[in-house]
Design an enzyme around this catalytic site. Sequence first.
Site, mmCIF file in Angstrom:
data_model
loop_
_atom_site.group_PDB
_atom_site.id
_atom_site.type_symbol
_atom_site.label_atom_id
_atom_site.label_comp_id
_atom_site.label_asym_id
_atom_site.label_seq_id
_atom_site.Cartn_x
_atom_site.Cartn_y
_atom_site.Cartn_z
ATOM 1 N N GLU A 281 64.748 48.135 90.078
ATOM 2 C CA GLU A 281 63.481 48.164 89.997
ATOM 3 C C GLU A 281 62.856 47.960 91.584
ATOM 4 O OE1 GLU A 281 61.405 48.241 87.289
ATOM 5 O OE2 GLU A 281 63.427 48.398 86.358
ATOM 6 N N TRP A 284 62.755 51.576 92.525
ATOM 7 C CA TRP A 284 61.722 52.197 92.232
ATOM 8 C C TRP A 284 60.622 51.948 93.136
ATOM 9 C CZ3 TRP A 284 60.402 55.826 88.865
ATOM 10 C CH2 TRP A 284 60.900 56.134 87.820
ATOM 11 N N TRP A 313 39.312 64.588 80.638
ATOM 12 C CA TRP A 313 39.237 63.494 80.387
ATOM 13 C C TRP A 313 37.686 63.296 79.657
ATOM 14 C CZ3 TRP A 313 43.816 61.764 80.845
ATOM 15 C CH2 TRP A 313 44.815 62.222 81.838
ATOM 16 N N ASN A 348 54.970 43.788 83.398
ATOM 17 C CA ASN A 348 55.586 45.420 83.434
ATOM 18 C C ASN A 348 55.304 46.037 82.087
ATOM 19 O OD1 ASN A 348 56.221 47.754 84.966
ATOM 20 N ND2 ASN A 348 58.065 47.753 83.788
ATOM 21 N N TRP A 366 42.868 58.379 84.045
ATOM 22 C CA TRP A 366 43.923 57.296 84.610
ATOM 23 C C TRP A 366 43.344 56.841 85.991
ATOM 24 C CZ3 TRP A 366 46.337 58.163 89.432
ATOM 25 C CH2 TRP A 366 46.137 59.485 89.770
ATOM 26 N N TRP A 389 50.648 54.341 87.449
ATOM 27 C CA TRP A 389 49.499 54.932 86.648
ATOM 28 C C TRP A 389 50.211 56.371 86.244
ATOM 29 C CZ3 TRP A 389 45.846 53.693 83.550
ATOM 30 C CH2 TRP A 389 45.474 52.314 83.417
HETATM 31 C C1 LIG Z 1 50.381 51.008 85.390
HETATM 32 C C2 LIG Z 1 51.403 50.213 86.553
HETATM 33 C C3 LIG Z 1 50.746 49.751 87.360
HETATM 34 C C4 LIG Z 1 51.583 48.886 88.469
HETATM 35 N N1 LIG Z 1 50.994 48.434 89.405
HETATM 36 C C5 LIG Z 1 51.692 47.714 90.436
HETATM 37 C C6 LIG Z 1 51.226 47.143 91.539
HETATM 38 O O1 LIG Z 1 49.831 47.287 91.745
HETATM 39 N N2 LIG Z 1 52.115 46.509 92.401
HETATM 40 C C7 LIG Z 1 53.407 46.189 92.285
HETATM 41 O O2 LIG Z 1 54.029 45.518 92.974
HETATM 42 N N3 LIG Z 1 53.874 46.774 91.044
HETATM 43 C C8 LIG Z 1 53.070 47.396 90.110
HETATM 44 N N4 LIG Z 1 53.646 47.981 89.121
HETATM 45 C C9 LIG Z 1 55.275 47.505 88.871
HETATM 46 C C10 LIG Z 1 55.560 46.602 87.821
HETATM 47 O O3 LIG Z 1 54.734 46.367 86.913
HETATM 48 C C11 LIG Z 1 55.393 45.046 88.811
HETATM 49 O O4 LIG Z 1 55.905 45.482 90.186
HETATM 50 C C12 LIG Z 1 56.089 44.181 88.085
HETATM 51 O O5 LIG Z 1 55.530 43.890 86.875
HETATM 52 C C13 LIG Z 1 56.029 42.800 88.957
HETATM 53 O O6 LIG Z 1 56.597 41.712 88.403
HETATM 54 P P1 LIG Z 1 57.678 41.066 88.924
HETATM 55 O O7 LIG Z 1 57.656 40.700 90.198
HETATM 56 O O8 LIG Z 1 58.108 40.003 87.923
HETATM 57 O O9 LIG Z 1 58.873 42.419 88.685
HETATM 58 P P2 LIG Z 1 60.762 42.103 88.540
HETATM 59 O O10 LIG Z 1 60.987 43.022 87.140
HETATM 60 O O11 LIG Z 1 61.098 41.227 88.807
HETATM 61 O O12 LIG Z 1 60.847 43.332 89.712
HETATM 62 C C14 LIG Z 1 61.202 42.978 90.958
HETATM 63 C C15 LIG Z 1 60.258 43.707 92.003
HETATM 64 O O13 LIG Z 1 60.772 45.121 91.840
HETATM 65 C C16 LIG Z 1 59.511 45.965 92.065
HETATM 66 N N5 LIG Z 1 59.059 46.667 90.830
HETATM 67 C C17 LIG Z 1 59.568 46.391 89.727
HETATM 68 N N6 LIG Z 1 59.103 47.221 88.787
HETATM 69 C C18 LIG Z 1 58.551 48.227 89.474
HETATM 70 C C19 LIG Z 1 58.032 49.493 89.281
HETATM 71 N N7 LIG Z 1 57.795 50.119 87.885
HETATM 72 N N8 LIG Z 1 57.463 50.256 90.188
HETATM 73 C C20 LIG Z 1 57.390 49.876 91.546
HETATM 74 N N9 LIG Z 1 58.119 48.702 92.011
HETATM 75 C C21 LIG Z 1 58.661 48.082 90.716
HETATM 76 C C22 LIG Z 1 58.299 44.982 92.398
HETATM 77 O O14 LIG Z 1 58.353 44.814 93.715
HETATM 78 C C23 LIG Z 1 58.919 43.649 91.753
HETATM 79 O O15 LIG Z 1 58.356 42.495 92.296
HETATM 80 C C24 LIG Z 1 52.968 48.639 88.205
HETATM 81 C C25 LIG Z 1 53.567 49.239 87.034
HETATM 82 C C26 LIG Z 1 52.671 50.043 86.113
HETATM 83 C C27 LIG Z 1 53.281 50.687 84.839
#
Ligand SMILES: Cc1cc2nc3c(=O)[nH]c(=O)nc-3n(C[C@H](O)[C@H](O)[C@H](O)COP(=O)(O)OP(=O)(O)OC[C@H]3O[C@@H](n4cnc5c(N)ncnc54)[C@H](O)[C@@H]3O)c2cc1C
Length: 473
Positions: A281, A284, A313, A348, A366, A389
């Site tokens: 993650e 990502w 859209w 997420n 979107w 998105w």
């Molecule tokens: C539509 C959409 C919008 C999102 N908007 C954001 C946003 O504005 N800011 C944001 O930080 N994340 C965003 N994410 C990614 C992800 O949802 C969040 O990072 C995550 O939910 C944060 O929770 P956590 O810290 O517990 O993540 P954990 O599951 O603990 O993951 C650890 C870290 O990995 C990174 N990460 C995890 N998943 C992703 C991912 N899919 N893409 C990029 N980085 C990721 C984050 O920095 C996160 O804190 C988005 C995902 C989607 C599908």
Amino acid sequence: MRSLYWFRSDLRLADNFALAEAMRTSDFLIAVFILTPATWKTHAAAPCKIQFLLENLKTLSESLWNQGIPLLIRKGPFFADCPKVLEKLCHQYDIDNLHFNHEYPLDERERDEAVTRRLASSVLVSTYHQQLVLSPGEVLSKQNTPFQIFTPFKNAWLVKVHEQQAWHTYKAVKKKFKSNINPDPIPSRLKGFTGQKIDLCWQAGEKAAQKNLKVFCRDKIDNYQKHRDYPNIDGTSQLSPYLVQGVISPRQCITAALDVCDLLDIFSIKKNEGVATWISEIIWREFYHHITHFHPDVCRYKPFKLKTDNIPWRHDSNALEAWKNGMTGFPIVDAGMRQLLKTGWMHNRLRMITAMFLSKVLLLDWRLGEKHFMEHLIDGDFAANNGGWQWCASTGTDAVPYFRIFNPTIQSQRFDPSGDFIRRFCPELFHLNNKVIHNPFAFGVKPGDLDYVLPIVDYKAMRQRTINLFKRL
Ligand SMILES: Cc1cc2nc3c(=O)[nH]c(=O)nc-3n(C[C@H](O)[C@H](O)[C@H](O)COP(=O)(O)OP(=O)(O)OC[C@H]3O[C@@H](n4cnc5c(N)ncnc54)[C@H](O)[C@@H]3O)c2cc1C
């Protein structure tokens, strides 16, 4: 050397090579943070994110002052004002060297280029890459081109990080400066960012962030793979608000994950599925920042796959409002949207469900959802949000195939089987049993018997409509 350190999204002392360099090379050091509310408004920054920023600045200022470094606060209000603000400071304090870390979205890059152009003839401008473990350009394909697909990016990233042992963190420099300049007070509120009333669940500052990281690695990371998709389980790190403001670094996250699990090497993460998935993650996050850097058109409201701009859209302000307010009649979607409004954060799995629902079930642009998320997320981050998105809307690079459209009822049954997450945010459904709660009216509840909206669209019909439109592209 007399130095000025410009803080932006790197609000920490530890594992901050740029700050360590500034400290090491200077006998006079001041720091500045420039408030740019007018630009933050155009970036749709959420009030809770700005509130958290101000709280982080407070703890940062205290920690810096313990080492004799005053944190000055200046106001833009636009990014475009930064060159003149910094020039004035350099002049006022006879600065030789300005230090800052890179940021990758287009507006941030243009701001930094303007600063460098304005100051480079009079001041040494030293810039560093600290926002990611590997910066854009460090992970390239065999043809020397940036990756557009995640899995090869991830594989190359792991090799490079392994070669460089790049997870090792930089220690904070222990050096005390003598300063006759006092730190500026940090405003407790910022005009224009006071509307959203939520209690922040995140404690500000590096110490709190490190504690959360430690607890996550001790108690949750082993089961991350198993738990991370269930919004009712507290199974993810919730470190995103800290990562976005740089209160914690991705390297610190990886080091902690490897340490706690007693893994000495990034490749051995494969032995622990929880750690491997969590690090994935973080990769990502890196991937989307690289995409933002190499494809700046995504910062200009363009989809990554340009032909998807031809999707007609729908324009339906009632549906958009229903989605924003968690009143679509699809319980899991509504619970997710209400979690966002209430807490400034969303799990997420729910970000994926709600984003796909807006773009591919309601068939609304979107970018409307991307903006709404930014306006409310405490962890709003351009690269991750735009990437997420575009993944959900199938307009992005390495996105979900257009014909894969989450069925909210099935998602709800799989990821909130007890219905308890829905009950938490949709109290009007509290009394329903765990079969009916996922789609009450489809499972026999009569409209007059429940104070809840009927589904605003027919999922199956809308799904088919979207698939037909994408097919025609
Ligand atoms: C539509 C959409 C919008 C999102 N908007 C954001 C946003 O504005 N800011 C944001 O930080 N994340 C965003 N994410 C990614 C992800 O949802 C969040 O990072 C995550 O939910 C944060 O929770 P956590 O810290 O517990 O993540 P954990 O599951 O603990 O993951 C650890 C870290 O990995 C990174 N990460 C995890 N998943 C992703 C991912 N899919 N893409 C990029 N980085 C990721 C984050 O920095 C996160 O804190 C988005 C995902 C989607 C599908």
